[in-house]
Every structure is written in structure tokens, then in C-alpha cells.
Design an enzyme around this catalytic site. Structure first.
Site, PDB file in Angstrom:
ATOM      1  N   GLY A 139       0.820  -1.208   0.000  1.00 12.60           N
ATOM      2  CA  GLY A 139       0.000   0.000   0.000  1.00 12.60           C
ATOM      3  C   GLY A 139       0.851   1.255   0.000  1.00 12.60           C
ATOM      4  O   GLY A 139       0.841   2.026  -0.933  1.00 12.60           O
ATOM      5  N   GLY A 168       1.159  -6.420   4.824  1.00  8.49           N
ATOM      6  CA  GLY A 168       2.524  -6.919   4.908  1.00  8.49           C
ATOM      7  C   GLY A 168       3.268  -6.441   6.135  1.00  8.49           C
ATOM      8  O   GLY A 168       4.410  -6.816   6.366  1.00  8.49           O
ATOM      9  N   LEU A 179       7.619  -5.442  19.155  1.00  5.42           N
ATOM     10  CA  LEU A 179       6.688  -6.520  19.504  1.00  5.42           C
ATOM     11  C   LEU A 179       7.114  -7.855  18.895  1.00  5.42           C
ATOM     12  O   LEU A 179       7.243  -8.850  19.596  1.00  5.42           O
ATOM     13  CB  LEU A 179       5.280  -6.151  19.042  1.00  5.42           C
ATOM     14  CG  LEU A 179       4.702  -4.873  19.674  1.00  5.42           C
ATOM     15  CD1 LEU A 179       3.359  -4.537  19.065  1.00  5.42           C
ATOM     16  CD2 LEU A 179       4.593  -5.019  21.192  1.00  5.42           C
ATOM     17  N   ASN A 180       7.291  -7.871  17.572  1.00  2.00           N
ATOM     18  CA  ASN A 180       7.681  -9.104  16.879  1.00  2.00           C
ATOM     19  C   ASN A 180       8.999  -8.827  16.170  1.00  2.00           C
ATOM     20  O   ASN A 180       9.044  -8.092  15.178  1.00  2.00           O
ATOM     21  CB  ASN A 180       6.588  -9.496  15.867  1.00  2.00           C
ATOM     22  CG  ASN A 180       6.904 -10.813  15.169  1.00  2.00           C
ATOM     23  OD1 ASN A 180       8.016 -11.343  15.265  1.00  2.00           O
ATOM     24  ND2 ASN A 180       5.934 -11.336  14.447  1.00  2.00           N
ATOM     25  N   THR A 194       9.108  -9.669  12.154  1.00  2.00           N
ATOM     26  CA  THR A 194       8.410  -8.799  11.203  1.00  2.00           C
ATOM     27  C   THR A 194       8.876  -7.344  11.336  1.00  2.00           C
ATOM     28  O   THR A 194       8.857  -6.599  10.358  1.00  2.00           O
ATOM     29  CB  THR A 194       6.883  -8.891  11.388  1.00  2.00           C
ATOM     30  OG1 THR A 194       6.567  -8.651  12.764  1.00  2.00           O
ATOM     31  CG2 THR A 194       6.376 -10.266  10.991  1.00  2.00           C
ATOM     32  N   GLU A 211       6.846   3.463   8.885  1.00  2.11           N
ATOM     33  CA  GLU A 211       7.301   4.573   8.050  1.00  2.11           C
ATOM     34  C   GLU A 211       8.682   5.092   8.402  1.00  2.11           C
ATOM     35  O   GLU A 211       9.390   5.614   7.543  1.00  2.11           O
ATOM     36  CB  GLU A 211       6.257   5.695   8.104  1.00  2.11           C
ATOM     37  CG  GLU A 211       5.005   5.237   7.386  1.00  2.11           C
ATOM     38  CD  GLU A 211       3.798   6.134   7.577  1.00  2.11           C
ATOM     39  OE1 GLU A 211       3.636   7.040   6.775  1.00  2.11           O
ATOM     40  OE2 GLU A 211       3.019   5.909   8.514  1.00  2.11           O
TER      41      GLU A 211
END
Lengths: 777, 167
Positions: free
Chosen positions: A281, A509, A670-671, A674, A744
Site C-alpha cells: 500500500g 505486509g 513486539l515481533n 516482522t 514509516e
């Protein structure tokens, strides 16, 4: 902008103005995040580990159905015809050959398109999300080169494409503004960003600059950019009576449903937008003309429509990032302290949109200085409405600011990292608010050590290895913590200890579904295998836009609210026979498949036991997140220190990136798996911006000249080195989970780090992106 | 006339303009093969034809009479992920997942090319056996664009898969 829009904008500004005066004065405890989220203390759960994407197996098998892949009976395929002039009228229009072509179901032009309201412009209400407020195919007027003038529906895509090629359009051109210089000559206006003027003045910065012992005053330029998600925009659309179903690829399901409903004059709950998978996106997957035209055509034809834009079509009717011309002037004492910080300039927009690429946003809280003069002016052109693209403002703004700081460091003979640390602010330099969490200096130090910054060539152009000139560069990265109002979450807890978490959020994503499941598992005290996350559907309560890097915080706050409601409901159901009898929701937390008294773990009861005794199979709660007042109470941002080793070929001028490191301070991660990917993704898009990306706009006629992936160059595998990413992992005590969104920040600072490295390698300063080899020869 | 897709015969289209990509996606309901540009610039539509990687958007379906086409849907066997698919999950070799089927099919075709000794732009010795170094992988995979920026994870996944196949 119309008078109505200006009034709305002003009203919005007044409300924000009043709130922004009161909220900073309130005690911390009144503010969301005033008491740290208990999950911040959880150090041994899933948060902070490496979890593979839950939708991964589906995606690697090609089994995730994207918007253009939803099967529907009796489907028709759409093709568009685009205008070839920038402004004027359709003088002649011959559709007879197209109508007679094989397989054609409908040819729609302004002559037979249904009457539709103009899209409500993004930001003009809580749910308005039109990228432009131009009416769509309602008359013969042309506003940009590429505007859709006809739509063909046919039984197959090939038939539709062929028939579209048979439509003959003649134009009566009217004077247009397609050159930036002409637009500037016609006059500028101060940019308004969500109702607030893009302007900050502290002291007399021009006077301070004039008398500063050291100064630089430079102009930087960035071109237009295109998002270029690999999935082109597409929608599969069907009407059922007066109810519209849009299978779309969008970052804003709820807002889109509301805005489309307005366009067709139907109730918001008569439009359902479903978007489980978004093939990239970056700000572009919003509401554009094609969904509106597709829905209109489906209504006229009485059949479902698939409208999948060609790659060229994406360039013609989906806006990108606009061009900027920025001045940065810095005045400094001999020790490097800034006495003046000036960052102003001009961007291009259209008369029909409201995205004045706000390149000063990152400058506002970046550095301490005695005086500031920051502003963004806009000029209007006849072009496709520009829009948000990854870190709108900061991505291009940091190129100018962080290049200028490097230039000043050179002038002063101070190490560029030392110069930045010397100007590190202790509170927000403009608002005076305390920072919620700012550890940029720690990120600089950790990054410099890991990168080996002390091996940087002291003199630009001094290190050569064969044909290659080698240089190091650095730049600061910054992006705000945002959380938008309107988020909600619904939790359905079952007696056998399964939980369904529903949020009107998006997965393009970022790993949102996976982190949402991780966080919900910890918040509810359940294993992640027992959590299901449903998202990407406008019938789920609340509005959560995948924008402004805010989804994680918005979902986090909504799940906090819904969890609290769940605890209250469970305590009610538990009744007087429970070990938890008499406790209030504030005294109880979730742990190990049940509720536990926070300061006395012996008083607990499992979810299964509570629901069993109450003879309930499920408990369902839905709750809105708290209003995001924390953003007015603290200055909340993410930070990063970017390091680049560039190698420039002394013979050809070709630049290769040998190494890149991003050292981030973005709250708790957090992860890890990713998150690393998101940081790298931002950095790689930044490398593209630095070295190759440009939407080429023909200033004679407003036509985009490179509307293809062959001619708009993106970084490919061979351009991307191994990108090293580290983070401070220091939780922000005032955000859900202590986390910040990180989608971002990765792109910010990158172009400056590259430009600064190229300067260090060659002695050449490029102030005009992209840094192509012609600029280095 | 028929074409064999993932082991099963399928009728060729009546319209000779139909690309192999549109045949897969629109007629055969195999949308795992992606359309990113429809002009051979992005690699999202990569499939294997008799083991060779091709861009299905630039292929007319009627040209492939009697040929064996493998798409992303044909890689997993008995419901278990192909080892390269598994490596993509483990190494986070994707974000949005749209370029992923093309990357995976391309990597399988690429490994076969290397095995046949086909050199690339970065091969030092054009006649030597190909060693798939990181630089070779990056060069040979550059026809598959990724916009989310999963390049490092993609190369890690392919690298691990190639090492396991060689072992």
C-alpha cells in the site's frame, strides 16, 4: 478549496487548538498512557520474540485471495480510457465502434454515468477519505492528463481492453498549469495540514542566521515519487439491490465504506468493503476513481464488475508523492550549537486535494535551536491529485535537513554525529512538551559502534579502492507516534478458551495480524494458537486506518478497552461463588486462561469455569479505544540513526550501497522478525528514493512519461545489500504495549545518509534527488 | 489441444490473445500467479514451463500446447509446503505476499539454470561451474521486483534452500 471546506478546516483547527492548550496541563493520570500498560512489564511472553507470520503459509502457496481474485458469477471486466490533455473539455466522443465490439456489455461515459455525489475529501470528517473531491465522470470537464473519460465492461479483459482502444475522444484544451515554475509564478498559499497551518516561528531566525558565526543556506529538491505496490489497484464489485459489496485492496475499509455510501446516496451500512490482503500500500491504497466507476458501472449494467487497473492505469489515476523544493538554512556557534534553524519551501498540489507534502514535520521536534522559521507553501498544478506516500513529509524533509546538517558539520569541522548530539533537545523545541520517550543519542552511539563509524574517511574523496571511491554517511530518522480516534475492538471469548479478536484493520505486509494475535494472547492470558484475528472488513466496529504508522497503537488501545470490558463482564458472570467475588475490574488481570487478582495470585478462576457456571458458551464485548489525548500531552516520536557506506565508481559515476545500518529507538519491539522486515523495507524504499526513483512529469502537457515498472526504477535484488538493523527496545511508558508503529520511520533519513556518504566518497554534494550518475560525472 | 497445468490437462483458450497468465487467473481459477505489470517488468507472473522460468504475462497461452506448466499452486505436495516455501516463511522472505509466488517459482527455475552451468552478468568465469554466491543470487533474482523490501529475507531463504538441495 471551497468555502465550506475552508470553514470545516478552520473549525477543526479551533477544536484542536483548544484541546492542545488544555491537554498538556492535565495530570498524567487523566491521559491514556498516564499509567503504563501492564503488558510492558511482561518480559517473558511472546512480545519481543520472533514469530513467523500467521498468514505466511497461505501467502507462499499463492492461496491468499487478493481483490482481483475473488470469484463471482456473471462477472464483467472493466477497462478505462484516460484523457490525454491536462485541462479542458471533451469536445467529441464516439463510442459506437466500442459498443459494437465483441463481448462488450457497457460503455460508460459522462453521458450515461449515474448521478453521484463528489467524494468527501480526506480529513473533512471522521470517515471522509476521498483522495480528491472532484466529481467522478459527471460532466465533460478534464482536470488532469490521465483522467478517466470512459469505461468499458466486457465479458473478458481482452475484449474490454480492445473495445476501450476503439473509443475516439476529441478535446477542446483550455489553459493549464503543468510547469512548477509557472505554478509558483501564479502565487503560493501556506499549506494547511489537518486544519493547522504548516508554519512555526520562534524568534527572528533570519536575523540570527545573518549574524551567526557559521552558517549554511541551501536549496534541496525532491521529485515526484510513485508507491508502486506490486499489486496494482483492483476491486471486484457487486450490487445486491441497494447494497454494495466491494472486495477491494485498501488501507481504510471503514472510511471507504462511509465515503462510497455518501457518493451513492445510500446509508453507510449499505456498503461493505472487504480487504483481507493488500498487496502493498505505502499510502496509495485508498479511495480513487476506479472503485467509484466500477460500482457505477456495476449498477448500470446490473452485473458484477472486476476493475483491475493496468500498471499504466495506476500511474494515471492514483496519485503519488509530490515534488518539493526546500530551503534549509542553519546558523551555529563555533561549538556547533544552532542559533537559527530555517526550513521552508514549496510543494505542488491540485485545487482538489489537501496533501501539502508536510516536509517540516520532522524538523519541528528534531533539534534544539535559539530560533526557528519553518513553513510549507503550496502551489497548484493541473495534475493527478498527489497523496500520502510512506512517511509523507519526513521522508523528503529529512533529506533536506539531514543533508544540511552534514554540510554544516563539514563547514564547522565537527563530526556530524557529534554535531547532532550537541543539538539534542531536552524537551520539544516548539511545543515545550516533555518527550514521552526519546533515546536517540543511545541509538546514535550504538549505531556508530556497530557500523565502525570511526573508520570514516576524514577528508571527502580520500579513500579509493581500485575504481571505487568509498565514503560513509549518516542521518537521523524520525517519525511521530500517531494514534487516530475511532478505533474499536470486539472480543468473543468461548467457554473452551478460544478468543476471536475483531478489528477493522488491515494487513498489507506489516505483520499486523500476527502482532495483534501475539498481543491479544498475552493480554488475555491465552496461547497464541487459541487466538483468531479477523480484520479487513468494514462491518467490524470502529475505524482503524492503516496509515500514519498508527495501526499497532490503535489496535493496542482498542484491545485494552475491550479487554477491560471483558473482565468486567466476566466478573459479573462469575458472581458471588467465584474466588474473585467482590473484586473490581481494576484489581483483576488475565493470566493463564483465566482471571487472577493482580496482587494475590491465589484468587483466580479460569474462563472455562466462569462461563461454565454461568451456563454461557461465549461472551462478546465490543469497545472503543480511549481518545488519543496522549499525543497532546507528550511529544511522541520514533527515532533512528542511519549509517551508509557508499561506493561511487570514479569512471562511470555509478553509486553502489555497500552497507547500511539502521539503529532505531521506536519503543518496545513486539515481533522481532516482522519488525526487522519493516525497518528494512523502509530503508530499501529510501535507497530507491536516494538513487533512482522519479515519476517523470512532462511539464509541457502534464503527462507522466514513465508509467511502467520498466521505466520507473525500483531497487532490485542486486541493488540491496544486507541491511543491518538494531534497536534500543526501550518501551515508551505512555503507549499501548510500550510500542510505536514502525512502518514509516525506516524510509526517513535514508536519502540523506546516502547523499552524505556520496559526498564523503567523492567530495560532490548532490542536493537534487535522485543521485543518478550524471550528477556525479 | 491442451496444456498441462500442475499435472492436469486444461483446454487452450479460444481467443488467441489470451495470455498464459490470464488463462491461469481468469479461466482456470489459479490466481496464485500474480499480475503486477502485465508487461514483463516485475516478475510477479513467473511460472515454470518444463522446468524453465518464464513470464506468463508475455506468453500467449496457445503457444504452450502440450507443455507442462507448474505454478505456485503446484509446488506443495500432499498439503505440505515445498521446502523453498517453508524457507520463505522462516526467513520472512515477504511482507504483502504479492510478489512471493513469482519469487519462489523464479528461484526454482534459477537454481536449474545454475545447475546447467548458465553464467550470469556477475560470473567471473563463464565456463566454470556456477557457484550460487549471494552476489549470484541477487543478480539472477533481479528480474523479480519486491516493493515491500523483503530482499534480504528472500535471498536468505533461497540461499538456505540451495544449500539444503546441494547437501
Amino acid at each position: 478549496m471551497s468555502i465550506v471546506d475552508t470553514a470545516k478546516s478552520a473549525a477543526q483547527g479551533v477544536v484542536q487548538g483548544v484541546m492542545s492548550k488544555l491537554v498538556p496541563l492535565a495530570p498524567d493520570s487523566w491521559i491514556p498512557g498516564g499509567t503504563p500498560d501492564p503488558l510492558i512489564r511482561h518480559q517473558h511472553g511472546l512480545i519481543g520474540t520472533e514469530v513467523s507470520r500467521l498468514d505466511g503459509p497461505l501467502k507462499v502457496r499463492g492461496a491468499a485471495r487478493f481483490a482481483a481474485e475473488v470469484p463471482l458469477d456473471n462477472l464483467t471486466y472493466a477497462a478505462l480510457v484516460f484523457s490525454t490533455i491536462a485541462r479542458g473539455r471533451i469536445a467529441t466522443l464516439d463510442t459506437t465502434a466500442a459498443e459494437a465490439a465483441p463481448g462488450v456489455v457497457l460503455v460508460m461515459t459522462h453521458r450515461n454515468a449515474p448521478q453521484m455525489n463528489a467524494p468527501a475529501l480526506f480529513g473533512t470528517s471522521a470517515t471522509a477519505c476521498g483522495a480528491s473531491n472532484l466529481p467522478v465522470m459527471q460532466d465533460d470537464s478534464i482536470h488532469w492528463n490521465g483522467q478517466p473519460v470512459a469505461l468499458v465492461l466486457a465479458e473478458t479483459q481482452d475484449q474490454a481492453d480492445h473495445a476501450a482502444s476503439l473509443i475516439a475522444v476529441g478535446y477542446a484544451a483550455e489553459p493549464s498549469v503543468t510547469a512548477f515554475a509557472d505554478a509558483k509564478a501564479k502565487g503560493k498559499e501556506r499549506g494547511l495540514f489537518f486544519g493547522q497551518p504548516l508554519e512555526n516561528i520562534v524568534g527572528d531566525a533570519e536575523a540570527a542566521l545573518a549574524k551567526a558565526p557559521h552558517s549554511i543556506d541551501r536549496t534541496y529538491r525532491t521529485p515526484r515519487h510513485a508507491h508502486n505496490a506490486i499489486e496494482p489497484h483492483a476491486a471486484t464489485i457487486a450490487w445486491d439491490g441497494d447494497t454494495l459489496l466491494l472486495h477491494d485492496t485498501t488501507q481504510m475499509v471503514s472510511s471507504e465504506a462511509a465515503t462510497v455510501a455518501d457518493i451513492f446516496g445510500i446509508a453507510a451500512d449499505q456498503v461493505r468493503v472487504i480487504s483481507p490482503y493488500v498487496g502493498g500500500g505505502f499510502g496509495a491504497k485508498g479511495l480513487w476513481d476506479h472503485q467509484i466507476l466500477g460500482a457505477a458501472a456495476a449498477r448500470v449494467a446490473g452485473r458484477p464488475v472486476r476493475i483491475a487497473l493496468s500498471r499504466e492505469g495506476v500511474y494515471r489515476i492514483v496519485g503519488g508523492r509530490t515534488l518539493t523544493e526546500q530551503r534549509v538554512a542553519l546558523g551555529a556557534e563555533p561549538d556547533g550549537r544552532f542559533t537559527a534553524l530555517i526550513h521552508d519551501g514549496t510543494v505542488a498540489m491540485t485545487p482538489h486535494n489537501n496533501m501539502p507534502e508536510p516536509f517540516i514535520l520532522g524538523t519541528r521536534s528534531g533539534y534544539a535551536a535559539d530560533s526557528f522559521k519553518l513553513s510549507v507553501d503550496t502551489v497548484t498544478m493541473n495534475m493527478m491529485a498527489n497523496t500520502f506516500m510512506r512517511a509523507p513529509g519526513e521522508s523528503v524533509g529529512t533529506f533536506a535537513l539531514e543533508s544540511a546538517i552534514d554540510e554544516l558539520a563539514d563547514e564547522l569541522g565537527i563530526d556530524p554525529i557529534a554535531l547532532r548530539i550537541r543539538n539534542e533537545p531536552t524537551k520539544d523545541p516548539l511545543s515545550g512538551l516533555p518527550f514521552s520517550s526519546r533515546h536517540l543519542v543511545a541509538a546514535w552511539r550504538a549505531g556508530a559502534e556497530r557500523f565502525g563509524w570511526d573508520a570514516r574517511p576524514a577528508v571527502p574523496g580520500s579513500r579509493r579502492e581500485g575504481e571505487w571511491l568509498v565514503g560513509f554517511g549518516c542521518a537521523a530518522a524520525t517519525y511521530p507516534y500517531y494514534r487516530m480516534p475511532g478505533a474499536a475492538a470486539r472480543i468473543t471469548l468461548t467457554r473452551d478458551g478460544e478468543a476471536l479478536i475483531e478489528v477493522a484493520a488491515h494487513e498489507m505486509g506489516m505483520g499486523t495480524t500476527t502482532t495483534t494475535a501475539m498481543v491479544a494472547a498475552e493480554r488475555l492470558g491465552l496461547p497464541i494458537e487459541r487466538i483468531t484475528v479477523r480484520y479487513g472488513d468494514s462491518i467490524i466496529p470502529g475505524t482503524i486506518m492503516a496509515g500514519g504508522s498508527q495501526q499497532t497503537a490503535a489496535i493496542g488501545a482498542a484491545v485494552i478497552a475491550a479487554h477491560r470490558a471483558l473482565v468486567a463482564e466476566l466478573l459479573k458472570l462469575a458472581g458471588n461463588d467465584s474466588p474473585l467475588a467482590g473484586l473490581s475490574p481494576d484489581e483483576v488481570g488475565s493470566e493463564d486462561g483465566g482471571l487472577t487478582r493482580i496482587d494475590d495470585a491465589t484468587r483466580r478462576e479460569s474462563y472455562a469455569s466462569i462461563l461454565g457456571r454461568a451456563q454461557r458458551d461465549t461472551v462478546v464485548v465490543a469497545e472503543q479505544a480511549s481518545p488519543p489525548l496522549e499525543q497532546m500531552h507528550w511529544s511522541m516520536h520514533s527515532y533512528g540513526a542511519m549509517f551508509c557506506e557508499a561506493r561511487v565508481n570514479a569512471v562511470t559515476g555509478e553509486t553502489r550501497i555497500a552497507r547500511f545500518l539502521g539503529s532505531f529507538d521506536t519503543g518496545r519491539i513486539l515481533n522481532h522478525k516482522t519488525a526487522r522486515s519493516q525497518f528494512r523495507g523502509g530503508i530499501i524504499m529510501g535507497l530507491g528514493m536516494a538513487l533512482m526513483e522519479e515519476t517523470q512529469f512532462d511539464e509541457r502537457n502534464g503527462r507522466i512519461m514513465n508509467p511502467s515498472l520498466a521505466e520507473y526504477h525500483l531497487p532490485v535484488h542486486a541493488d540491496v545489500p544486507d541491511i543491518d538493523v538494531i534497536w534500543t527496545d526501550i518501551a515508551d511508558p505512555h503507549t499501548p504495549m510500550g510500542a510505536h508503529g514502525i512502518g514509516e520511520i525506516g524510509i526517513t533519513g535514508v536519502a540523506a545518509a546516502v547523499a552524505n556518504a556520496v559526498h564523503n566518497a567523492t567530495g560532490r554534494r548532490v542536493r537534487d534527488l535522485p543521485i543518478t550518475l550524471d550528477k556525479l560525472l | 489441444m491442451s496444456i498441462i497445468i500442475n499435472g492436469s490437462p486444461a483446454a487452450l483458450p479460444a481467443d488467441p490473445r489470451t495470455s498464459l497468465l490470464d488463462l491461469l487467473r481468469d479461466t482456470l481459477s489459479l490466481p496464485g500467479t500474480k499480475k503486477g505489470c502485465n508487461q514483463g517488468a516485475c516478475g510477479a507472473c513467473t511460472v515454470l514451463v518444463d522446468g524453465d522460468r518464464i513470464l506468463s504475462c508475455l506468453a500467449l497461452a496457445v503457444q504452450y500446447d502440450g507443455r507442462h506448466v507448474t505454478t505456485i499452486e503446484g509446488l506443495a505436495e500432499d498439503g505440505a509446503l515445498h521446502p523453498l516455501q517453508q524457507a520463505f516463511v522462516v526467513h520472512d522472505g515477504f511482507q504483502c505476499g504479492y510478489c512471493t509466488p513469482g519469487q519462489i517459482c523464479s528461484a526454482i527455475g534459477m537454481a536449474a539454470e545454475a545447475k546447467r552451468g548458465i553464467p550470469s552478468h556477475v560470473s567471473e568465469d563463464l565456463s566454470a561451474d556456477v557457484v550460487l554466491t549471494r552476489a549470484e543470487l541477487q543478480e539472477r533474482m533481479s528480474g523479480n521486483l519486491c516493493r515491500c523490501g523483503a530482499h534480504n529475507g528472500i535471498i536468505d531463504a533461497i540461499s538456505e534452500y540451495n544449500t539444503e538441495v546441494a547437501a
